[in-house]
Structures are given as structure tokens and as C-alpha cells.
Scaffold this motif. Sequence first.
Motif, PDB file in Angstrom:
ATOM      1  N   HIS A  93       0.835  -1.205   0.000  1.00 49.43           N
ATOM      2  CA  HIS A  93       0.000   0.000   0.000  1.00 49.43           C
ATOM      3  C   HIS A  93       0.869   1.254   0.000  1.00 49.43           C
ATOM      4  O   HIS A  93       1.763   1.409   0.827  1.00 49.43           O
ATOM      5  CB  HIS A  93      -0.931   0.020   1.214  1.00 49.43           C
ATOM      6  N   GLY A  94       0.614   2.117  -0.958  1.00 49.65           N
ATOM      7  CA  GLY A  94       1.350   3.373  -1.042  1.00 49.65           C
ATOM      8  C   GLY A  94       2.684   3.286  -1.757  1.00 49.65           C
ATOM      9  O   GLY A  94       3.346   4.302  -1.966  1.00 49.65           O
ATOM     10  N   CYS A  95       3.117   2.075  -2.131  1.00 49.88           N
ATOM     11  CA  CYS A  95       4.420   1.912  -2.776  1.00 49.88           C
ATOM     12  C   CYS A  95       4.340   2.000  -4.302  1.00 49.88           C
ATOM     13  O   CYS A  95       5.340   2.228  -4.956  1.00 49.88           O
ATOM     14  CB  CYS A  95       5.029   0.560  -2.405  1.00 49.88           C
ATOM     15  N   VAL A  96       3.178   1.781  -4.833  1.00 47.23           N
ATOM     16  CA  VAL A  96       3.008   1.784  -6.278  1.00 47.23           C
ATOM     17  C   VAL A  96       2.054   2.911  -6.636  1.00 47.23           C
ATOM     18  O   VAL A  96       0.976   3.024  -6.076  1.00 47.23           O
ATOM     19  CB  VAL A  96       2.443   0.431  -6.772  1.00 47.23           C
ATOM     20  N   THR A  97       2.485   3.741  -7.566  1.00 43.76           N
ATOM     21  CA  THR A  97       1.642   4.842  -8.026  1.00 43.76           C
ATOM     22  C   THR A  97       1.297   4.588  -9.485  1.00 43.76           C
ATOM     23  O   THR A  97       2.201   4.572 -10.345  1.00 43.76           O
ATOM     24  CB  THR A  97       2.367   6.199  -7.897  1.00 43.76           C
ATOM     25  N   PRO A  98       0.026   4.364  -9.787  1.00 47.23           N
ATOM     26  CA  PRO A  98      -0.340   4.092 -11.176  1.00 47.23           C
ATOM     27  C   PRO A  98      -0.217   5.349 -12.029  1.00 47.23           C
ATOM     28  O   PRO A  98      -0.336   6.461 -11.529  1.00 47.23           O
ATOM     29  CB  PRO A  98      -1.791   3.645 -11.084  1.00 47.23           C
ATOM     30  N   ASP A  99       0.083   5.140 -13.314  1.00 47.48           N
ATOM     31  CA  ASP A  99       0.064   6.259 -14.256  1.00 47.48           C
ATOM     32  C   ASP A  99      -1.386   6.665 -14.437  1.00 47.48           C
ATOM     33  O   ASP A  99      -2.266   5.818 -14.568  1.00 47.48           O
ATOM     34  CB  ASP A  99       0.634   5.827 -15.614  1.00 47.48           C
TER      35      ASP A  99
END
Length: 118
Positions: free
Chosen positions: A105-111
Motif C-alpha cells: 500500500h502506497g508503494c506503487v503509483t499508477p500512471d
Amino acid sequence: MSLDPDHRTAFITGLRHLATFLETNPDVPVPRFSTTIGYFPERSADAEMCAEIDRIAALCGTKIDSGALAHDHYSTALHFGPVRYEAFAILADARARHDAFSSYHGCVTPDHTAVPTT
């Protein structure tokens, strides 16, 4: 197990007050679907939590929900029309899966891609 008799009394009194309020105020809506009041034992070893749920099932005259076992949930429930009392233990394997899933959670930011309008 709920050991605080003052909390138990206050909880039951609150339920009665809610029922009386809803009964005397028919224009106040109630949930369209069922409502669950849940009890979760304190986190401990799976065997201890299951023993607590077994104890509650015996007191309520209910069975353990075998369908929930596939998800490492150990539960029993008693229905009062659309109101359900449920005693529920989330076992260690389910907690570990949830913790692993949540660790991203919070580690991946989608385009963010603009969606064309028509």
C-alpha cells in the motif's frame, strides 16, 4: 470474552434505546439490508480464538460456519430477523495474507491516463 459487566450493560442499554428510538420515530429510516453486530475475540493463538468461538456457538446453540473456514475465518452467527449477531475470529494465515497484501500500500503509483470523452 467480554469481562467488563459495565460495558456489557451499557451496550445492551444502548441497543434497547436504539430500538425504542426507531420504534417511536417511524420516519427515521432503518438499513435496507441486514445489520451485523460482531464480536471479535482478542488476538491470540488460533486454537484459543477458535475455542472462544466454539464456546459462544455452544451458548447460542449455533454451528461454526464451514464456508468461512476456506478463508481462514472461524465464525458462528445467530439471526434475529435482519439483525445478525456474529462471533468471528480471523486466523493467523488470513492475517498474514492480509499483511502481505497491505505491505505494498502506497508503494506503487499508477500512471494516470486521461479518459477520452465522447
